[in-house]
Motif scaffolding. Structure first.
Motif, PDB file in Angstrom:
ATOM      1  N   ALA A  59       0.846  -1.194   0.000  1.00 50.01           N
ATOM      2  CA  ALA A  59       0.000   0.000   0.000  1.00 50.01           C
ATOM      3  C   ALA A  59       0.883   1.246   0.000  1.00 50.01           C
ATOM      4  O   ALA A  59       1.877   1.327   0.711  1.00 50.01           O
ATOM      5  N   GLY A  60       0.512   2.189  -0.830  1.00 49.30           N
ATOM      6  CA  GLY A  60       1.256   3.427  -0.923  1.00 49.30           C
ATOM      7  C   GLY A  60       2.293   3.456  -2.022  1.00 49.30           C
ATOM      8  O   GLY A  60       2.964   4.478  -2.223  1.00 49.30           O
ATOM      9  N   ASP A  61       2.442   2.351  -2.764  1.00 46.98           N
ATOM     10  CA  ASP A  61       3.469   2.271  -3.806  1.00 46.98           C
ATOM     11  C   ASP A  61       2.942   2.717  -5.172  1.00 46.98           C
ATOM     12  O   ASP A  61       1.727   2.721  -5.437  1.00 46.98           O
ATOM     13  N   LEU A  62       3.870   3.057  -6.033  1.00 48.81           N
ATOM     14  CA  LEU A  62       3.613   3.395  -7.430  1.00 48.81           C
ATOM     15  C   LEU A  62       4.129   2.242  -8.267  1.00 48.81           C
ATOM     16  O   LEU A  62       5.309   1.885  -8.177  1.00 48.81           O
ATOM     17  N   VAL A  63       3.268   1.652  -9.091  1.00 43.89           N
ATOM     18  CA  VAL A  63       3.586   0.407  -9.791  1.00 43.89           C
ATOM     19  C   VAL A  63       3.553   0.637 -11.301  1.00 43.89           C
ATOM     20  O   VAL A  63       2.599   1.230 -11.830  1.00 43.89           O
ATOM     21  N   LEU A  64       4.587   0.163 -11.992  1.00 42.28           N
ATOM     22  CA  LEU A  64       4.667   0.267 -13.443  1.00 42.28           C
ATOM     23  C   LEU A  64       4.527  -1.120 -14.066  1.00 42.28           C
ATOM     24  O   LEU A  64       5.196  -2.069 -13.648  1.00 42.28           O
ATOM     25  N   VAL A  65       3.657  -1.202 -15.085  1.00 37.16           N
ATOM     26  CA  VAL A  65       3.393  -2.478 -15.751  1.00 37.16           C
ATOM     27  C   VAL A  65       3.393  -2.264 -17.263  1.00 37.16           C
ATOM     28  O   VAL A  65       2.679  -1.389 -17.770  1.00 37.16           O
ATOM     29  N   THR A  66       4.191  -3.030 -17.971  1.00 33.38           N
ATOM     30  CA  THR A  66       4.105  -3.026 -19.434  1.00 33.38           C
ATOM     31  C   THR A  66       2.940  -3.909 -19.832  1.00 33.38           C
ATOM     32  O   THR A  66       2.894  -5.096 -19.499  1.00 33.38           O
ATOM     33  N   GLY A  67       1.989  -3.347 -20.568  1.00 33.50           N
ATOM     34  CA  GLY A  67       0.808  -4.096 -20.971  1.00 33.50           C
ATOM     35  C   GLY A  67      -0.203  -3.172 -21.616  1.00 33.50           C
ATOM     36  O   GLY A  67       0.083  -2.009 -21.905  1.00 33.50           O
ATOM     37  N   GLY A  68      -1.393  -3.662 -21.840  1.00 34.68           N
ATOM     38  CA  GLY A  68      -2.418  -2.862 -22.494  1.00 34.68           C
ATOM     39  C   GLY A  68      -2.378  -3.048 -24.000  1.00 34.68           C
ATOM     40  O   GLY A  68      -1.402  -3.542 -24.566  1.00 34.68           O
ATOM     41  N   ASP A  69      -3.417  -2.632 -24.631  1.00 34.42           N
ATOM     42  CA  ASP A  69      -3.596  -2.822 -26.067  1.00 34.42           C
ATOM     43  C   ASP A  69      -3.157  -1.560 -26.810  1.00 34.42           C
ATOM     44  O   ASP A  69      -3.810  -0.518 -26.713  1.00 34.42           O
TER      45      ASP A  69
ATOM     46  N   VAL B  30       0.263   2.112 -13.115  1.00 35.41           N
ATOM     47  CA  VAL B  30       0.259   2.635 -14.475  1.00 35.41           C
ATOM     48  C   VAL B  30       0.595   1.483 -15.406  1.00 35.41           C
ATOM     49  O   VAL B  30       1.653   0.850 -15.274  1.00 35.41           O
ATOM     50  N   THR B  31      -0.299   1.193 -16.336  1.00 36.44           N
ATOM     51  CA  THR B  31      -0.099   0.131 -17.327  1.00 36.44           C
ATOM     52  C   THR B  31      -0.072   0.759 -18.705  1.00 36.44           C
ATOM     53  O   THR B  31      -0.980   1.521 -19.063  1.00 36.44           O
ATOM     54  N   ALA B  32       0.951   0.443 -19.488  1.00 39.35           N
ATOM     55  CA  ALA B  32       1.084   1.042 -20.808  1.00 39.35           C
ATOM     56  C   ALA B  32       1.859   0.101 -21.720  1.00 39.35           C
ATOM     57  O   ALA B  32       2.731  -0.648 -21.256  1.00 39.35           O
ATOM     58  N   PRO B  33       1.577   0.133 -23.034  1.00 34.84           N
ATOM     59  CA  PRO B  33       2.307  -0.725 -23.967  1.00 34.84           C
ATOM     60  C   PRO B  33       3.772  -0.326 -24.111  1.00 34.84           C
ATOM     61  O   PRO B  33       4.613  -1.168 -24.432  1.00 34.84           O
ATOM     62  N   ASN B  34       4.080   0.971 -23.887  1.00 37.65           N
ATOM     63  CA  ASN B  34       5.430   1.476 -24.101  1.00 37.65           C
ATOM     64  C   ASN B  34       5.861   2.330 -22.907  1.00 37.65           C
ATOM     65  O   ASN B  34       5.028   2.861 -22.171  1.00 37.65           O
ATOM     66  N   ASP B  35       7.183   2.514 -22.777  1.00 42.69           N
ATOM     67  CA  ASP B  35       7.651   3.222 -21.590  1.00 42.69           C
ATOM     68  C   ASP B  35       7.314   4.701 -21.603  1.00 42.69           C
ATOM     69  O   ASP B  35       7.234   5.326 -20.545  1.00 42.69           O
ATOM     70  N   ILE B  36       7.054   5.299 -22.758  1.00 45.83           N
ATOM     71  CA  ILE B  36       6.624   6.705 -22.758  1.00 45.83           C
ATOM     72  C   ILE B  36       5.223   6.816 -22.165  1.00 45.83           C
ATOM     73  O   ILE B  36       4.902   7.780 -21.460  1.00 45.83           O
ATOM     74  N   GLY B  37       4.368   5.801 -22.385  1.00 50.29           N
ATOM     75  CA  GLY B  37       3.057   5.782 -21.737  1.00 50.29           C
ATOM     76  C   GLY B  37       3.177   5.650 -20.231  1.00 50.29           C
ATOM     77  O   GLY B  37       2.416   6.265 -19.476  1.00 50.29           O
ATOM     78  N   LEU B  38       4.141   4.861 -19.783  1.00 47.78           N
ATOM     79  CA  LEU B  38       4.384   4.743 -18.336  1.00 47.78           C
ATOM     80  C   LEU B  38       4.793   6.094 -17.766  1.00 47.78           C
ATOM     81  O   LEU B  38       4.306   6.508 -16.711  1.00 47.78           O
ATOM     82  N   LEU B  39       5.682   6.804 -18.483  1.00 45.36           N
ATOM     83  CA  LEU B  39       6.102   8.130 -18.014  1.00 45.36           C
ATOM     84  C   LEU B  39       4.926   9.093 -17.980  1.00 45.36           C
ATOM     85  O   LEU B  39       4.733   9.820 -16.999  1.00 45.36           O
ATOM     86  N   TYR B  40       4.111   9.100 -19.034  1.00 47.47           N
ATOM     87  CA  TYR B  40       2.967  10.012 -19.077  1.00 47.47           C
ATOM     88  C   TYR B  40       1.967   9.708 -17.954  1.00 47.47           C
ATOM     89  O   TYR B  40       1.373  10.618 -17.363  1.00 47.47           O
ATOM     90  N   GLY B  41       1.775   8.424 -17.663  1.00 44.79           N
ATOM     91  CA  GLY B  41       0.874   8.072 -16.574  1.00 44.79           C
ATOM     92  C   GLY B  41       1.367   8.602 -15.238  1.00 44.79           C
ATOM     93  O   GLY B  41       0.591   9.127 -14.430  1.00 44.79           O
TER      94      GLY B  41
END
Length: 223
Positions: free
Chosen positions: A52-62, A81-92
């Motif tokens: 609890a309280g963490d920020l989680v990055l996941v590569t995924g999504g359509d 934050v789930t995104a197909p690419n790492d720029i989506g992870l950054l934007y999230g």
């Protein structure tokens, strides 16, 4: 899709990069920098199980739905934050930072965010008014914070009283501006750093209207 509650980041917060998630070290440093500079929170980077309280990055999504820089944001006890690419992870993560900066928290719920326009940017006329590369880089980082992905630099122009400018270092004698220019190595390094922010640097050489800087370098016997 809203839910009940608020997520408040705090000390001890971890940045959890899940197994199989592809994100560059440079982007991890950018993310950690946001939390440190803006909130005084030192993120610990972890690849373990989130708490609890963490920020989680996941590569995924359509990607066909989210595009190359879209993401899904799920906010509860953790922020994922789930995104197909790492720029989506950054934007999230930037969206999380913007919410905390504005309100002090992130509202719980789920959001899907993606760009309507593939190209989002602006132009700086560094030819008419020279700006140091350090300041140009600062502005480019502000572009990224608002999810703009192109910065257009207008590097040559004509001025009054015969003034001309070409702001990149050149091996053509007489072409490089003497009152301010960017060295080749520094400019290349700037472009590479900005790519980690999702920014493409478009270097515009403007002709024929603003080509006096080139004409002034042509030996007189060829004029």
């Amino acid at each position: 899709k809203e839910a009940t509650g608020r997520f408040l980041p705090g000390n001890g917060m971890k940045l959890v990069v899940t197994e199989g998630t592809s994100v560059s070290q440079a982007k991890i440093d950018i993310i950690a920098g946001y939390f440190d500079d803006m909130f005084g929170i030192a993120l610990e980077v972890s690849d373990g199980a989130p708490s609890a309280g963490d920020l989680v990055l996941v590569t995924g999504g359509d990607e066909s739905v989210l595009g190359k820089d879209g993401y899904i944001l799920e906010v509860g006890d953790t922020v994922t934050v789930t995104a197909p690419n790492d720029i989506g992870l950054l934007y999230g993560v930037i969206t999380v930072v913007q919410s905390v900066s504005a309100d002090g928290y992130v509202p719980c719920g789920t959001a899907r965010d993606y760009s309507y326009y593939k190209c989002r940017g602006g132009m700086l006329d560094v030819a008419r008014a020279y700006l140091s590369l350090e300041y140009v880089e600062e502005i480019t980082k502000y572009f990224a914070y608002f999810k703009l992905n192109e910065i257009h630099l207008h590097i040559n122009d004509n001025g009054e009283n015969g003034y001309t400018a070409f702001r990149l270092e050149s091996d053509v004698p007489g072409l490089t501006s003497t009152d301010g220019y960017y060295t080749e190595d520094a400019y290349r390094a700037y472009q590479k750093r900005m790519a980690e922010y999702g920014g493409t640097v478009i270097t515009e050489i403007d002709t024929p209207a603003h080509s006096s800087c080139f004409a002034s370098c042509v030996p007189s016997e060829y004029m």
